[in-house]
Design a protein around this motif. Structure first.
Motif, short mmCIF file in Angstrom:
data_model
loop_
_atom_site.label_atom_id
_atom_site.label_comp_id
_atom_site.label_asym_id
_atom_site.label_seq_id
_atom_site.Cartn_x
_atom_site.Cartn_y
_atom_site.Cartn_z
N THR A 8 35.91 53.52 35.99
CA THR A 8 36.96 54.53 35.91
C THR A 8 38.33 53.84 35.95
OG1 THR A 8 37.73 56.63 36.85
CG2 THR A 8 37.15 54.92 38.41
N ALA A 9 39.34 54.55 35.53
CA ALA A 9 40.69 53.96 35.55
C ALA A 9 41.13 53.72 36.98
CB ALA A 9 41.66 54.90 34.84
N LEU A 10 41.87 52.64 37.17
CA LEU A 10 42.44 52.36 38.49
C LEU A 10 43.43 53.48 38.82
CD1 LEU A 10 42.08 49.90 40.44
CD2 LEU A 10 44.28 49.10 39.61
N THR A 11 43.36 53.98 40.04
CA THR A 11 44.23 55.10 40.44
C THR A 11 45.24 54.66 41.49
OG1 THR A 11 42.86 55.87 42.28
CG2 THR A 11 42.29 56.69 40.08
N MET A 12 46.22 55.52 41.74
CA MET A 12 47.21 55.26 42.77
C MET A 12 46.54 55.14 44.14
SD MET A 12 50.51 54.77 42.56
CE MET A 12 51.34 55.74 41.31
N ASN A 13 45.54 55.97 44.39
CA ASN A 13 44.83 55.90 45.67
C ASN A 13 44.06 54.60 45.83
OD1 ASN A 13 45.76 58.34 46.62
ND2 ASN A 13 43.98 59.51 45.94
N HIS A 14 43.45 54.12 44.72
CA HIS A 14 42.78 52.81 44.76
C HIS A 14 43.78 51.72 45.18
CE1 HIS A 14 39.65 54.17 41.53
NE2 HIS A 14 39.20 54.40 42.75
N ALA A 15 44.94 51.73 44.52
CA ALA A 15 45.95 50.70 44.77
C ALA A 15 46.45 50.76 46.21
CB ALA A 15 47.11 50.85 43.79
N LYS A 16 46.71 51.98 46.70
CA LYS A 16 47.19 52.13 48.07
C LYS A 16 46.15 51.65 49.09
CE LYS A 16 50.48 55.88 47.18
NZ LYS A 16 50.74 57.33 47.31
N THR A 17 44.88 51.89 48.79
CA THR A 17 43.81 51.42 49.67
C THR A 17 43.80 49.90 49.72
OG1 THR A 17 42.42 53.36 49.21
CG2 THR A 17 41.31 51.40 50.04
N LEU A 18 43.93 49.26 48.57
CA LEU A 18 43.91 47.79 48.52
C LEU A 18 45.12 47.18 49.20
CD1 LEU A 18 42.52 47.19 44.92
CD2 LEU A 18 41.35 46.73 47.09
N GLN A 19 46.25 47.89 49.14
CA GLN A 19 47.47 47.40 49.79
C GLN A 19 47.29 47.21 51.30
OE1 GLN A 19 50.66 50.12 48.41
NE2 GLN A 19 51.83 48.27 47.98
N ARG A 20 46.35 47.92 51.88
CA ARG A 20 46.08 47.76 53.32
C ARG A 20 45.51 46.38 53.64
NH1 ARG A 20 42.26 52.81 53.93
NH2 ARG A 20 41.58 51.64 55.77
N PHE A 21 44.95 45.73 52.62
CA PHE A 21 44.28 44.44 52.84
C PHE A 21 45.02 43.27 52.21
CE2 PHE A 21 41.14 47.85 52.78
CZ PHE A 21 40.58 47.71 54.05
N THR A 22 45.68 43.49 51.07
CA THR A 22 46.43 42.42 50.41
C THR A 22 47.35 43.02 49.36
OG1 THR A 22 46.24 40.36 49.11
CG2 THR A 22 44.64 42.08 48.64
N SER A 23 48.42 42.29 49.03
CA SER A 23 49.30 42.72 47.94
C SER A 23 49.10 41.83 46.71
CB SER A 23 50.76 42.67 48.39
OG SER A 23 51.10 41.36 48.81
N ASN A 24 48.13 40.90 46.81
CA ASN A 24 47.84 39.99 45.69
C ASN A 24 46.63 40.48 44.91
OD1 ASN A 24 49.94 38.05 46.36
ND2 ASN A 24 48.67 37.48 48.11
N LEU A 25 46.91 41.25 43.86
CA LEU A 25 45.85 41.86 43.06
C LEU A 25 45.69 41.12 41.74
CD1 LEU A 25 46.40 44.03 45.21
CD2 LEU A 25 46.15 45.76 43.42
N MET A 26 44.43 40.86 41.36
CA MET A 26 44.13 40.23 40.08
C MET A 26 43.19 41.12 39.28
SD MET A 26 43.81 36.16 40.94
CE MET A 26 43.16 36.27 42.61
N LEU A 27 43.59 41.47 38.08
CA LEU A 27 42.79 42.34 37.22
C LEU A 27 41.85 41.50 36.36
CD1 LEU A 27 45.69 44.69 36.02
CD2 LEU A 27 44.12 45.08 37.93
N VAL A 28 40.55 41.83 36.41
CA VAL A 28 39.55 41.07 35.65
C VAL A 28 38.72 42.06 34.85
CG1 VAL A 28 38.00 39.09 35.79
CG2 VAL A 28 39.39 39.68 37.77
N PHE A 29 39.36 42.69 33.86
CA PHE A 29 38.66 43.71 33.09
C PHE A 29 37.98 43.10 31.87
CE2 PHE A 29 41.80 47.13 34.80
CZ PHE A 29 41.11 47.13 36.00
N ASP A 30 37.13 43.90 31.22
CA ASP A 30 36.35 43.41 30.08
C ASP A 30 37.26 42.87 28.98
OD1 ASP A 30 34.33 44.41 31.60
OD2 ASP A 30 33.62 45.88 30.15
N SER A 31 36.69 41.97 28.17
CA SER A 31 37.50 41.29 27.15
C SER A 31 37.59 42.07 25.84
CB SER A 31 36.91 39.90 26.87
OG SER A 31 35.56 39.99 26.45
#
Length: 247
Positions: A116-139
């Protein structure tokens, strides 16, 4: 036989009421590999199901329910959250199998958006653990589009992701199975900042050997660069564009 009412089982997304029949149901999931989806506390709240007999859709997910919302839950975060904090970075992959291949290979700072598409809630959840996000989506083209959309969403939260190029496979799962986890880790080290990724993508869409193509690439690159407020970053990437286009 375990005391659950059909209406509750239906609400959980496990059965579907037959059309025109108020008392009969059928199983939502048939002939499928069942993948439990956990919430952040490790409780099963839904399922992803991979077709085993070639029937479509290839993946069938539980519908949203009182305990499961695709826009709120990241697959595998219950397993990986401590490693994400320790590494202060997270790899965001698309599918269940991508997560499983990474995690079982020892690459544990990973979550999956479950197709599914990354959502604002997904991002906010991850921010609790790190602000260094790397996107590894299909080629493929869909993966590129998902990457572009995710970049814009993350920027709204002040998160500036890096993008890992998946070279040698259509997704991390295939790459790790074909080339091994070290090859994947080498690509992670080559992750590019979001702005460089967008500029390279814009330039690659045009035939820059022709004046017209070079002009279009330059205009699109300038439009992308104009969204960056940091003057030093703009100046450095202006040099990058000039070098790429020979202007």
């Amino acid at each position: 036989s375990k005391g659950f009412m059909p209406k509750d089982i239906e609400k959980a997304g496990l059965i579907v009421q037959k059309a025109g029949d108020t008392v009969s149901y059928y199983d939502r999931f048939r002939n499928r590999l069942m993948i439990p989806i956990f919430d952040i506390k490790g409780r099963v709240v839904g399922f992803g199901a991979r077709s085993l007999d070639g029937s479509e859709p290839k993946y069938l997910n539980s519908p949203d329910s009182p305990v499961y919302s695709k826009g709120n839950i990241l697959y595998g975060l219950n397993f990986s959250k401590e490693e994400i904090k320790t590494k202060d970075s997270v790899l965001i992959v698309e599918g269940y199998m991508d997560f499983i291949s990474c995690f079982s290979s020892g690459i544990k700072n990973v979550v999956a958006s479950s197709g599914t598409a990354l959502t604002m809630n997904h991002a906010k959840t991850l921010q609790r653990f790190t602000s260094n996000l790397m996107l590894v989506f299909d080629s493929d083209a869909a993966g590129s589009l998902a990457t572009e959309r995710s970049i814009e969403l993350l920027k709204e939260l002040g998160i500036y992701p890096k993008i890992v190029p998946v070279i040698g496979g259509k997704d991390p799962d295939e790459l790790i199975r074909k080339e091994g986890p070290q090859k994947f880790l080498d690509l992670v080290k080559e992750a590019v900042p979001w702005l460089k990724y967008k500029l390279e993508a814009a330039i690659s869409r045009h035939n820059t050997k022709e004046a017209e193509g070079k002009s279009k690439a330059l205009r699109q690159s300038a439009a992308i660069l104009s969204t960056e407020k940091d003057q030093i970053i703009r100046r450095e990437y202006a040099k990058f564009i000039a070098q790429k286009l020979g202007v």
